[in-house]
Design an enzyme around this catalytic site. Structure first.
Site, mmCIF file in Angstrom:
data_model
loop_
_atom_site.group_PDB
_atom_site.id
_atom_site.type_symbol
_atom_site.label_atom_id
_atom_site.label_comp_id
_atom_site.label_asym_id
_atom_site.label_seq_id
_atom_site.Cartn_x
_atom_site.Cartn_y
_atom_site.Cartn_z
ATOM 1 N N VAL A 79 0.822 -3.930 3.855
ATOM 2 C CA VAL A 79 0.710 -5.262 4.452
ATOM 3 C C VAL A 79 1.973 -6.113 4.287
ATOM 4 O O VAL A 79 2.078 -7.174 4.891
ATOM 5 C CB VAL A 79 -0.517 -6.059 3.925
ATOM 6 C CG1 VAL A 79 -1.813 -5.467 4.399
ATOM 7 C CG2 VAL A 79 -0.480 -6.197 2.419
ATOM 8 N N LYS A 106 0.688 3.541 -2.924
ATOM 9 C CA LYS A 106 -0.414 4.489 -3.137
ATOM 10 C C LYS A 106 0.076 5.930 -3.031
ATOM 11 O O LYS A 106 -0.460 6.827 -3.675
ATOM 12 C CB LYS A 106 -1.543 4.215 -2.127
ATOM 13 C CG LYS A 106 -2.229 2.862 -2.394
ATOM 14 C CD LYS A 106 -3.121 2.396 -1.262
ATOM 15 C CE LYS A 106 -3.768 1.055 -1.624
ATOM 16 N NZ LYS A 106 -4.393 0.366 -0.519
ATOM 17 N N SER A 150 0.782 -1.244 0.000
ATOM 18 C CA SER A 150 0.000 0.000 0.000
ATOM 19 C C SER A 150 0.810 1.287 0.000
ATOM 20 O O SER A 150 0.259 2.349 -0.280
ATOM 21 C CB SER A 150 -0.901 0.027 1.230
ATOM 22 O OG SER A 150 -2.177 -0.389 0.892
ATOM 23 N N TYR A 180 -4.202 2.806 8.131
ATOM 24 C CA TYR A 180 -5.477 2.073 8.189
ATOM 25 C C TYR A 180 -6.335 2.625 9.329
ATOM 26 O O TYR A 180 -6.342 3.827 9.566
ATOM 27 C CB TYR A 180 -5.225 0.554 8.345
ATOM 28 C CG TYR A 180 -4.301 -0.006 7.288
ATOM 29 C CD1 TYR A 180 -4.680 -0.056 5.957
ATOM 30 C CD2 TYR A 180 -3.033 -0.481 7.612
ATOM 31 C CE1 TYR A 180 -3.834 -0.569 4.978
ATOM 32 C CE2 TYR A 180 -2.185 -1.000 6.646
ATOM 33 C CZ TYR A 180 -2.593 -1.037 5.326
ATOM 34 O OH TYR A 180 -1.752 -1.535 4.377
ATOM 35 N N TYR A 205 -2.310 -1.091 -10.706
ATOM 36 C CA TYR A 205 -2.377 -1.060 -9.236
ATOM 37 C C TYR A 205 -1.622 -2.253 -8.638
ATOM 38 O O TYR A 205 -0.814 -2.095 -7.711
ATOM 39 C CB TYR A 205 -3.856 -1.048 -8.820
ATOM 40 C CG TYR A 205 -4.071 -1.230 -7.347
ATOM 41 C CD1 TYR A 205 -3.971 -0.154 -6.471
ATOM 42 C CD2 TYR A 205 -4.352 -2.492 -6.819
ATOM 43 C CE1 TYR A 205 -4.148 -0.336 -5.108
ATOM 44 C CE2 TYR A 205 -4.530 -2.682 -5.459
ATOM 45 C CZ TYR A 205 -4.421 -1.609 -4.610
ATOM 46 O OH TYR A 205 -4.589 -1.783 -3.260
#
Ligand code: GLU
Length: 324
Positions: free
Chosen positions: A275, A84, A81, A257, A205
């Site tokens: 993760v 991103k 992540s 998160y 992605y």
């Protein structure tokens, strides 16, 4: 060499040896937690499931090139992540703030990172660029504009790490198990929000999630953000300071998160986790901090890294709202 932490009182100037000591203590706090067997590695793909939960590394990178290292800061793992942030940086550089945030909001979601519920029932636009729906929307802005090789090049520049590669094994697994992300892309398309083909979008992605980085590469990205978008070694401006302010604000409110609020209050450093066990921090020294520990807590954040950051932030007064 002395580093000025912005806090005249009580730490003021601290030297490198003192910083190293604080990093060492933070690292030991993290190791203690791992020794007790706390945390679990992500297991939705085999490449992550076979990680050793006892692995742990911390890298601090300072503007003069000094590195503070605990553990193996060159070991590679998948960025997940944290990519991103890179996608968002490229989108902002390409389209500017107004255009990007016509397609994605900037609000914390309070839901799981891959949740579809509110997207389906309440909002047309994804909550923010750091949850899956928002990141997939951002990827749809980029996929017709750039090849994957160009995106990889951006990632290398922003992390100041020319050795970043695509981890083919992770990519294949992401591709094979990624139906929920495909569902998000098709839902966005059904709402008329997605800007490109869903399959091509999720493919970009997945590939960006599968970049192999090290704690040192994450420290590099954190340092560029801490330096308001400038590579402090080449002095090249990679992202405009206004865009970096926007990125760091969203990292602060949404980067960890459903633990982002507590992390913001307690640690108070703009950060993004993944993760794969990585956490990337842009500290105001300026300093980049990259951490990696694949054992995750119940929120999906590296358990040892969060514990280490609590200590490092408190001792070095790195909280953005610390008194000056
Ligand atoms: N590849 C993961 C997914 O999209 C990334 C998750 C994460 O790091 O939060 O589900």
């Amino acid at each position: 060499m002395h580093y000025y932490t912005y806090n005249r009182d009580p730490i003021g100037f601290i030297d490198k040896a003192a910083m190293e000591q604080v990093f060492r203590e933070g690292y030991e706090n993290g190791l203690d937690i791992l020794e007790r067997g706390e945390g679990k590695v992500a297991d939705y793909i085999p490449a992550l499931a076979k990680a050793d939960p006892k692995d742990f590394a911390i890298c601090g990178m300072l503007i003069n090139g000094d590195i503070i290292a605990q553990g193996d800061i060159d070991r590679r793992f998948s960025i997940q992540s944290i990519s991103k942030v890179i996608n968002l940086a490229v989108a902002l550089r390409t389209y500017g703030v107004d255009e990007v945030f016509r397609h994605v909001m900037m609000e914390p979601s309070g839901d799981e990172f891959n949740s579809i519920i509110k997207l389906d029932t309440k909002n047309s636009l994804p909550f923010n660029p750091l949850i899956n729906a928002g990141a997939i929307e951002v990827a749809s802005m980029l996929v017709e504009k750039y090849t994957f090789e160009e995106m990889l090049q951006f990632a290398r520049e922003l992390c100041m790490d020319p050795s970043i590669e695509l981890d083919e094994e992770v990519y294949r697994s992401e591709f094979e198990t990624g139906n929920r992300n495909r569902a998000i892309a098709y839902l966005l398309q059904s709402k008329g929000v997605l800007l490109a083909d869903p399959q091509k979008t999720v493919d970009l992605y997945f590939k960006m999630c599968s970049l192999s980085v090290s704690a040192k590469s994450l420290a590099g990205l954190g340092l560029v953000l801490a330096c308001d978008g400038m590579n402090p070694f080449s002095r090249e401006s990679l992202i405009r300071p206004g865009y970096v302010r926007c990125i760091k604000s969203i990292m602060f409110t949404c980067g960890l998160y459903d633990y982002s609020g507590e992390f913001g209050v307690d640690v108070g450093i703009p950060a993004k986790s993944g993760v794969g066990g990585g956490i990337m921090c842009a500290a105001r020294v300026p300093m980049g901090i990259g951490l990696w520990g694949p054992a995750l807590d119940e929120h999906g954040n590296s358990i040892a890294s969060v514990r280490a950051l609590e200590h490092i932030s408190h001792r070095l007064h790195l909280h953005v709202f610390d008194y000056r």
